[in-house]
Write a protein that holds these residues in place. Structure first.
Motif, PDB file in Angstrom:
ATOM      1  N   PHE A  52       0.849  -1.204   0.000  1.00  0.00           N
ATOM      2  CA  PHE A  52       0.000   0.000   0.000  1.00  0.00           C
ATOM      3  C   PHE A  52       0.880   1.249   0.000  1.00  0.00           C
ATOM      4  O   PHE A  52       0.650   2.185  -0.765  1.00  0.00           O
ATOM      5  CB  PHE A  52      -0.932  -0.010   1.223  1.00  0.00           C
ATOM      6  CG  PHE A  52      -1.918   1.113   1.216  1.00  0.00           C
ATOM      7  CD1 PHE A  52      -3.141   0.962   0.586  1.00  0.00           C
ATOM      8  CD2 PHE A  52      -1.628   2.322   1.828  1.00  0.00           C
ATOM      9  CE1 PHE A  52      -4.067   2.007   0.560  1.00  0.00           C
ATOM     10  CE2 PHE A  52      -2.539   3.370   1.811  1.00  0.00           C
ATOM     11  CZ  PHE A  52      -3.763   3.206   1.175  1.00  0.00           C
ATOM     12  N   ASP A  56       0.982   4.048  -2.886  1.00  0.00           N
ATOM     13  CA  ASP A  56       0.664   5.438  -2.550  1.00  0.00           C
ATOM     14  C   ASP A  56       1.759   6.357  -3.080  1.00  0.00           C
ATOM     15  O   ASP A  56       1.486   7.382  -3.716  1.00  0.00           O
ATOM     16  CB  ASP A  56       0.500   5.575  -1.033  1.00  0.00           C
ATOM     17  CG  ASP A  56      -0.002   6.939  -0.607  1.00  0.00           C
ATOM     18  OD1 ASP A  56      -0.728   7.595  -1.393  1.00  0.00           O
ATOM     19  OD2 ASP A  56       0.297   7.351   0.526  1.00  0.00           O
ATOM     20  N   HIS A  88       3.205   3.285   7.015  1.00  0.00           N
ATOM     21  CA  HIS A  88       1.819   3.044   6.614  1.00  0.00           C
ATOM     22  C   HIS A  88       1.196   1.889   7.395  1.00  0.00           C
ATOM     23  O   HIS A  88      -0.002   1.749   7.438  1.00  0.00           O
ATOM     24  CB  HIS A  88       1.737   2.755   5.112  1.00  0.00           C
ATOM     25  CG  HIS A  88       1.786   3.991   4.266  1.00  0.00           C
ATOM     26  ND1 HIS A  88       2.850   4.840   4.265  1.00  0.00           N
ATOM     27  CD2 HIS A  88       0.884   4.510   3.411  1.00  0.00           C
ATOM     28  CE1 HIS A  88       2.615   5.832   3.426  1.00  0.00           C
ATOM     29  NE2 HIS A  88       1.431   5.663   2.894  1.00  0.00           N
ATOM     30  N   ARG A  96      -6.663   3.961   5.331  1.00  0.00           N
ATOM     31  CA  ARG A  96      -6.342   3.442   4.000  1.00  0.00           C
ATOM     32  C   ARG A  96      -7.500   3.699   3.028  1.00  0.00           C
ATOM     33  O   ARG A  96      -7.284   4.120   1.891  1.00  0.00           O
ATOM     34  CB  ARG A  96      -5.996   1.954   4.066  1.00  0.00           C
ATOM     35  CG  ARG A  96      -4.616   1.704   4.647  1.00  0.00           C
ATOM     36  CD  ARG A  96      -4.135   0.280   4.446  1.00  0.00           C
ATOM     37  NE  ARG A  96      -4.834  -0.684   5.265  1.00  0.00           N
ATOM     38  CZ  ARG A  96      -4.546  -0.962   6.533  1.00  0.00           C
ATOM     39  NH1 ARG A  96      -3.556  -0.343   7.125  1.00  0.00           N
ATOM     40  NH2 ARG A  96      -5.223  -1.869   7.206  1.00  0.00           N
TER      41      ARG A  96
END
Length: 142
Positions: A52, A56, A88, A96
């Motif tokens: 993730f 990002d 994160h 998220r």
């Protein structure tokens, strides 16, 4: 990095990404918007915090790469390195999902060539990211 420098870095990041958005609106290419969409979809599907985080970063780097200015991209990479240190893994599911939703809204505004809305959405997104960064620093210090 202290809070003052973090604020300065977020301000610089905002200026760079705002300029990228203005460029995308003026010179948009369907392939570029499609790539941003693909990154966003992969963000939506992953449950791995590290993936993730990388996606990002890839989304925001993609905004800058749309300028096709190598020096602009290199300058941004320095800033991205700092923000990539943000854990994160400390983001909860709501954070998220909010990040993904904000990326979707920015992309929709880009597709609609609505510069003011895209910049407003980017500003809100970066303010939220700044808030998360400060909260994470506070948790780390404790």
């Amino acid at each position: 990095m202290n809070t003052e420098k973090t604020d300065e870095l977020f301000e610089l990041r905002h200026l760079l990404e705002k300029t990228a958005i203005e460029h995308i609106i003026a010179n948009t290419e369907a392939e570029h918007l499609e790539e941003l969409h693909n990154i966003m979809e992969r963000m939506d599907k992953t449950t791995d915090p590290l993936s993730f985080k990388q996606l990002d970063i890839e989304f925001h780097r993609g905004l800058i790469q749309a300028t096709k200015n190598q020096l602009f991209t290199q300058l941004t990479d320095i800033i991205v390195k700092y923000f990539s240190n943000a854990p994160h893994s400390q983001m909860d599911e709501a954070d998220r999902m909010k990040t993904i939703q904000e990326h979707k809204l920015i992309l929709e505004a880009l597709k609609a060539k609505d510069k003011e809305l895209a910049i407003q959405l980017l500003s809100e997104h970066l303010q939220y990211a700044r808030k998360l960064k400060i909260e994470q620093k506070t948790r780390t210090v404790k």
